[in-house]
Design a protein around this motif. Structure first.
Motif, short mmCIF file in Angstrom:
data_model
loop_
_atom_site.label_atom_id
_atom_site.label_comp_id
_atom_site.label_asym_id
_atom_site.label_seq_id
_atom_site.Cartn_x
_atom_site.Cartn_y
_atom_site.Cartn_z
N MET A 81 0.87 -1.22 -0.03
CA MET A 81 0.02 0.09 -0.02
C MET A 81 0.95 1.07 0.09
SD MET A 81 -1.04 2.62 2.29
CE MET A 81 -0.67 1.80 3.79
N HIS A 82 1.97 1.31 0.93
CA HIS A 82 2.78 2.47 0.84
C HIS A 82 3.64 2.57 -0.51
CE1 HIS A 82 2.63 3.75 4.64
NE2 HIS A 82 2.82 2.56 5.33
N ARG A 83 3.55 1.82 -1.29
CA ARG A 83 4.23 1.89 -2.64
C ARG A 83 3.33 2.88 -3.43
NH1 ARG A 83 6.48 -3.01 -1.14
NH2 ARG A 83 4.95 -4.05 -2.41
N VAL A 84 1.90 2.52 -3.48
CA VAL A 84 0.92 3.24 -4.04
C VAL A 84 0.49 4.53 -3.55
CG1 VAL A 84 -1.33 3.22 -4.96
CG2 VAL A 84 0.07 1.19 -5.09
N ASN A 85 0.14 4.68 -1.97
CA ASN A 85 -0.44 5.53 -1.42
C ASN A 85 0.76 6.16 -0.69
OD1 ASN A 85 -1.43 7.38 0.23
ND2 ASN A 85 -3.17 6.00 0.99
N THR A 86 1.64 7.21 -1.12
CA THR A 86 2.64 7.96 -0.44
C THR A 86 2.30 8.98 0.37
OG1 THR A 86 2.95 9.52 -2.51
CG2 THR A 86 4.02 7.21 -2.64
N ASN A 87 0.80 9.33 0.56
CA ASN A 87 0.57 10.44 1.33
C ASN A 87 0.31 9.85 2.82
OD1 ASN A 87 0.66 12.20 -0.86
ND2 ASN A 87 -1.47 11.29 -1.30
N LEU A 88 0.17 8.60 3.05
CA LEU A 88 -0.40 8.36 4.39
C LEU A 88 0.64 7.89 5.47
CD1 LEU A 88 -2.98 7.09 5.83
CD2 LEU A 88 -2.16 4.72 5.00
N SER A 89 0.44 8.74 6.43
CA SER A 89 1.28 8.23 7.68
C SER A 89 0.52 7.22 8.61
CB SER A 89 1.72 9.54 8.57
OG SER A 89 2.08 9.17 9.77
N LEU A 90 1.14 6.01 8.58
CA LEU A 90 0.56 4.88 9.22
C LEU A 90 1.27 4.75 10.77
CD1 LEU A 90 -1.68 2.49 9.00
CD2 LEU A 90 0.23 1.26 7.77
N GLU A 91 0.48 4.81 11.63
CA GLU A 91 1.00 4.51 13.16
C GLU A 91 0.66 3.41 13.50
OE1 GLU A 91 -0.48 8.25 15.08
OE2 GLU A 91 0.60 9.35 13.76
N LEU A 92 1.61 2.37 13.69
CA LEU A 92 1.13 0.95 14.19
C LEU A 92 1.79 1.11 15.78
CD1 LEU A 92 2.15 -0.85 11.07
CD2 LEU A 92 -0.08 -0.16 11.93
N PRO A 93 1.09 -0.20 16.40
CA PRO A 93 1.62 -0.29 17.61
C PRO A 93 2.72 -0.96 17.74
CG PRO A 93 -0.78 -1.28 17.52
CD PRO A 93 0.01 -0.68 16.11
N PRO A 94 3.69 -1.01 18.83
CA PRO A 94 5.09 -1.54 18.79
C PRO A 94 5.14 -2.93 18.01
CG PRO A 94 4.69 -0.47 20.88
CD PRO A 94 3.36 -0.74 20.12
N TYR A 95 6.14 -3.16 17.36
CA TYR A 95 6.30 -4.56 16.70
C TYR A 95 6.58 -5.69 17.75
CZ TYR A 95 7.96 -8.27 13.76
OH TYR A 95 8.40 -9.65 13.36
N THR A 96 5.82 -6.71 17.66
CA THR A 96 6.43 -7.79 18.56
C THR A 96 6.45 -9.10 17.93
OG1 THR A 96 4.32 -8.15 19.52
CG2 THR A 96 5.87 -6.92 21.19
N ASN A 97 7.22 -10.04 17.99
CA ASN A 97 7.30 -11.30 17.21
C ASN A 97 7.74 -12.44 18.04
OD1 ASN A 97 7.22 -13.24 15.26
ND2 ASN A 97 8.78 -12.04 13.95
N ASP A 98 6.84 -12.72 19.02
CA ASP A 98 7.22 -13.47 20.22
C ASP A 98 7.43 -15.06 19.41
OD1 ASP A 98 6.77 -11.56 21.87
OD2 ASP A 98 4.84 -11.97 22.36
N ILE A 99 6.87 -15.38 18.34
CA ILE A 99 7.01 -16.69 17.83
C ILE A 99 8.16 -16.60 16.84
CG2 ILE A 99 4.57 -17.34 18.19
CD1 ILE A 99 4.07 -16.58 15.11
N GLY A 100 8.78 -15.72 16.50
CA GLY A 100 10.09 -15.67 15.78
C GLY A 100 9.75 -15.94 14.27
N ASP A 101 8.73 -15.53 13.92
CA ASP A 101 8.44 -15.62 12.57
C ASP A 101 9.38 -14.73 11.62
OD1 ASP A 101 7.33 -16.10 9.79
OD2 ASP A 101 5.25 -15.46 10.66
#
Length: 160
Positions: A81-101
């Protein structure tokens, strides 16, 4: 009464449909619950590919940080989506990857790179037929200095 996974997914699918159609909305905050699915994230990302008028989308955390809030499919869709929509500021929760994917981490990193390119001006630099050299140098410098405290995946090396 707490929503279950099906109701939460259905509600987010409806929000994604509304975002796809509403061209006047500029900012939106959605509170993510425990039932945020990759399917809902992909639907949201697809809607944001169509609606480029929304400037800020915040996916607020439900307060439970001991789990992965988004999966690989959602991060992959947000990166595309970011490659197409260059206007958006997307604020996400902190990244966690407990399962190590590793796949999830790869898509998360790619999405962050896409976000960083947009914040440096990818949408404006490439839309103008001839951007001045100074604007490109400033954008590259911003990319390089903003990644100083990031993981090595975000370090930018450029010859000016």
């Amino acid at each position: 009464m707490e929503e279950g996974p099906d109701e939460a997914n259905e509600a987010l699918q409806a929000v994604a449909g509304a975002i796809r159609l509403d061209r006047s909305l500029k900012s939106l905050t959605l509170r993510m619950g425990d039932h945020f699915t990759d399917e809902a994230g992909v639907a949201l990302a697809e809607a944001l590919t169509v609606n480029t008028n929304l400037r800020v989308l915040s996916l607020a955390d439900s307060g439970n940080l001991d789990r992965a809030l988004l999966g690989a499919g959602a991060y992959e869709a947000f990166g595309a989506m970011h490659r197409v929509n260059t206007n958006l500021s997307l604020e996400l929760p902190p990244y966690t990857n407990d399962i190590g994917d590793g796949r999830c981490l790869d898509f998360y990193n790619q999405m962050r790179i896409e976000q960083r390119l947009n914040s440096a001006g990818r949408g404006t630099l490439l839309s103008v037929t001839h951007s001045p050299r100074e604007e490109w140098v400033n954008a590259l410098h911003d990319l390089d200095t903003s990644s100083a405290n990031e993981s090595p995946a975000f370090h930018i090396s450029c010859l000016y």
